[in-house]
Write an enzyme that holds these catalytic residues in place. Structure first.
Site, PDB file in Angstrom:
ATOM      1  N   GLY A  40      -0.946  38.042  27.739  1.00 40.34           N
ATOM      2  CA  GLY A  40       0.440  38.438  27.604  1.00 40.34           C
ATOM      3  C   GLY A  40       0.823  38.336  26.143  1.00 40.34           C
ATOM      4  O   GLY A  40      -0.022  38.096  25.282  1.00 40.34           O
ATOM      5  N   THR A  41       2.107  38.500  25.848  1.00 38.71           N
ATOM      6  CA  THR A  41       2.550  38.434  24.459  1.00 38.71           C
ATOM      7  C   THR A  41       2.480  37.015  23.920  1.00 38.71           C
ATOM      8  O   THR A  41       2.373  36.801  22.722  1.00 38.71           O
ATOM      9  CB  THR A  41       4.001  38.932  24.348  1.00 38.71           C
ATOM     10  OG1 THR A  41       4.820  38.182  25.250  1.00 38.71           O
ATOM     11  CG2 THR A  41       4.098  40.404  24.710  1.00 38.71           C
ATOM     12  N   PHE A  42       2.513  36.045  24.805  1.00 39.10           N
ATOM     13  CA  PHE A  42       2.584  34.649  24.400  1.00 39.10           C
ATOM     14  C   PHE A  42       1.227  33.967  24.378  1.00 39.10           C
ATOM     15  O   PHE A  42       1.003  33.055  23.586  1.00 39.10           O
ATOM     16  CB  PHE A  42       3.528  33.899  25.353  1.00 39.10           C
ATOM     17  CG  PHE A  42       3.950  32.549  24.856  1.00 39.10           C
ATOM     18  CD1 PHE A  42       3.452  31.385  25.431  1.00 39.10           C
ATOM     19  CD2 PHE A  42       4.841  32.427  23.808  1.00 39.10           C
ATOM     20  CE1 PHE A  42       3.836  30.135  24.976  1.00 39.10           C
ATOM     21  CE2 PHE A  42       5.235  31.185  23.346  1.00 39.10           C
ATOM     22  CZ  PHE A  42       4.726  30.030  23.932  1.00 39.10           C
ATOM     23  N   ALA A  43       0.317  34.365  25.254  1.00 40.98           N
ATOM     24  CA  ALA A  43      -0.956  33.656  25.371  1.00 40.98           C
ATOM     25  C   ALA A  43      -2.024  34.524  26.022  1.00 40.98           C
ATOM     26  O   ALA A  43      -1.730  35.556  26.618  1.00 40.98           O
ATOM     27  CB  ALA A  43      -0.754  32.383  26.188  1.00 40.98           C
ATOM     28  N   VAL A  45      -5.564  33.963  28.619  1.00 40.62           N
ATOM     29  CA  VAL A  45      -6.273  33.016  29.473  1.00 40.62           C
ATOM     30  C   VAL A  45      -7.737  33.424  29.505  1.00 40.62           C
ATOM     31  O   VAL A  45      -8.068  34.563  29.823  1.00 40.62           O
ATOM     32  CB  VAL A  45      -5.694  32.987  30.900  1.00 40.62           C
ATOM     33  CG1 VAL A  45      -6.477  32.005  31.767  1.00 40.62           C
ATOM     34  CG2 VAL A  45      -4.222  32.606  30.866  1.00 40.62           C
ATOM     35  N   LYS A  60      -5.977  28.373  28.581  1.00 43.36           N
ATOM     36  CA  LYS A  60      -4.867  29.177  28.091  1.00 43.36           C
ATOM     37  C   LYS A  60      -4.755  28.939  26.590  1.00 43.36           C
ATOM     38  O   LYS A  60      -4.622  27.804  26.147  1.00 43.36           O
ATOM     39  CB  LYS A  60      -3.574  28.775  28.803  1.00 43.36           C
ATOM     40  CG  LYS A  60      -2.423  29.732  28.572  1.00 43.36           C
ATOM     41  CD  LYS A  60      -1.319  29.481  29.580  1.00 43.36           C
ATOM     42  CE  LYS A  60      -0.381  30.658  29.680  1.00 43.36           C
ATOM     43  NZ  LYS A  60       0.542  30.527  30.810  1.00 43.36           N
ATOM     44  N   ASP A 154       9.447  32.592  37.100  1.00 40.58           N
ATOM     45  CA  ASP A 154       8.761  33.892  37.156  1.00 40.58           C
ATOM     46  C   ASP A 154       7.808  33.923  38.345  1.00 40.58           C
ATOM     47  O   ASP A 154       6.663  34.343  38.224  1.00 40.58           O
ATOM     48  CB  ASP A 154       8.003  34.158  35.852  1.00 40.58           C
ATOM     49  CG  ASP A 154       7.528  35.615  35.742  1.00 40.58           C
ATOM     50  OD1 ASP A 154       8.105  36.476  36.456  1.00 40.58           O
ATOM     51  OD2 ASP A 154       6.604  35.883  34.968  1.00 40.58           O
TER      52      ASP A 154
END
Length: 482
Positions: A40-43, A45, A60, A154
């Site tokens: 994703g934009t943040f991390a 995995v 992660k 979420d």
């Protein structure tokens, strides 16, 4: 036009750094990193293996600069502390936290049963008893985490995984909420989550109770499990929000009366009158066939919480990421990675055959050379309106046009599974899942001269030994054990 962000793949590879694994694999501390499981934009995995004991984990990887830039140090420490203390059988466990000078690594439990999302399609609803079983596990897990001050915000089937025994595992608990803040009124104010699963008070952005919002999402998930489709769906976002605000939905006729009643009490647009977790747990429909979770006692150390931001070099949690640049050949999959992608040894394959699933990743095998595979993908994707960026044997394909859920983005990687056989894994990293599968179908049609077998063709050959990948995994294991 296809563009590349790194030198040509013919660039000579450097010598392997001390402590790194061969074949271009990345090593972080005692963990050898493998393929990307999600991003994703943040991390990101990654699949990983503990080289000391052979245990398999998911790691992660978070950009430390983003944490510092958004002034999230105190928040991330609090979230990590809470996550390490959460020991619920239906929540993905966090084992440890490490950091390099640029990244933070969460070492998490790795499960092999796939996503609950993969069990659901328009024609693949679950029977009420099976849906209730998963819902019971979900409510137990979420309520347990709420009791420790952690809210998900979420919740959706994609964040619900299954272990090898088919037990539910909630992922991204707490960690998915890192960018959000609680204001002075004690309420959350950041709109987040997937619109179809989000509570009306969250969309309103006037402040909301995290527990009540999570319960709404649980109600939507229960509906999806039993119906096979969403209660709130509209291609127009404004119209979708109106339906959510008014809780405009209709339960299908196959729902039992008691299930309908419970779902309507959960999907109450007014959070003040919405049923609570405690009331759900006491509900007669919910209690049918209920099995209490079994907890395990284990010692927990929080020493690494502060250590991940200690750049003095004295912390045992400070690790160095070692990797080989400029690969001449693709990464070779080891035996376990072959097993973990094998249809015959993955419980998810049983569900795929029965449900006609819509998955967020797929793959095919090829007997062409790795360089030819990459070149052909670039040539096939560009005319379809995709920008292609290539980094050795990893590719990022981004659609120029915006679809139902924004631009379609596809992460692609070529793996070597035998001396003259390669596996190409394609994973949706952004956009709509159905659009991804339409793109994949069109792409593989254009690649028919290099595609040896698609995942669907592997399934048709049966699950004995896992088809192509399972047989390959078995041969690899036999070779490594001799």
């Amino acid at each position: 036009m296809a563009s590349r962000t790194t030198p040509s793949r013919s660039t000579p590879s450097r010598s392997t750094p001390s402590g790194s694994s061969s074949g271009g694999r990345t090593r972080v501390g005692k963990y050898e990193l493998g393929r990307t499981l999600g991003e994703g934009t943040f991390a990101k995995v990654k699949f990983a293996r503990n080289v000391e004991n052979g245990d398999n984990v998911a790691i992660k990887v978070i950009d430390k600069e983003k944490v510092l830039k958004n002034k999230m140090i105190a928040q991330i420490k609090r979230e990590i502390s809470t996550m390490k203390l959460i020991k619920h059988p239906n929540v993905i466990r966090m084992f440890e936290v490490m950091a390099s000078k640029t990244k933070i690594y969460f070492v998490l439990e790795f499960v092999t049963g796939g996503e609950l999302f993969d069990k659901i399609s328009s024609n693949g609803r679950l029977k009420e008893d099976e849906a209730r079983k998963y819902f019971q596990q979900l409510i137990n897990a979420v309520d347990y985490c709420h009791s420790r001050g952690v809210y998900h915000r979420d919740l959706k089937p994609e964040n619900l995984l299954l272990d090898a025994n088919g037990a539910l595992k909630v992922s991204d608990f707490g960690l998915s909420a890192l960018p959000q803040q609680v204001r002075e009124d004690g309420l959350l104010h950041t709109t987040c989550g997937t619109p179809n699963y989000v509570a009306p008070e969250v969309i309103n952005n006037k402040g909301y109770d995290g527990a009540k919002a999570d319960l709404w999402s649980c109600g939507v998930i229960l509906f999806v499990l039993m119906a096979g489709y969403l209660p709130f769906e509209d291609s127009n976002l404004t119209s979708l929000y109106k339906k959510i605000f008014k809780a405009e939905f209709t339960c299908p006729p196959w729902f039992s009366a008691s299930a309908k009643k419970l779902i309507k009490r959960i999907l109450d647009p007014n959070p003040a009158t919405r049923i609570t977790f405690a009331e759900v747990i006491e509900n007669e429909w919910f209690k049918k066939g209920y099995k209490a979770p079994k907890f395990e006692n284990a010692d927990v150390s929080l020493d690494d919480v502060d250590a991940i931001f200690d750049d003095s070099g004295e912390s045992k949690n400070l690790v160095v990421e070692r990797r080989e640049e400029g690969l001449k050949t693709p990464v070779t999959m080891n035996a376990f990675e072959l097993i973990s992608t094998s249809q015959g040894l993955n419980l998810g394959s049983l569900f795929e055959k029965q449900m006609g699933l819509v998955k967020r990743k797929t793959r095919f095998t090829s007997k062409s050379s790795a360089n030819e595979i990459v070149t052909k993908i670039e040539a096939a994707a560009a005319p379809m309106g995709f920008d292609v960026k290539t980094n050795n044997y990893k590719m990022k394909l981004t659609g120029e046009k915006s679809g139902r859920k924004g631009q379609l983005a596809v992460a692609t990687e070529v793996f070597q599974v035998a001396p003259s056989l390669y596996m190409v894994e394609m994973r949706k990293s952004g956009g709509d899942t159905l659009e991804f599968h339409k793109f994949y179908k069109n792409l593989t049609t254009g690649l028919k001269d290099i595609v040896w077998k698609t995942i669907d063709e592997e399934k048709e050959e049966g699950t004995d030994g896992g088809g192509t990948n399972g047989a390959m995994a078995n041969r690899t294991i036999a070779k490594q054990s001799t």
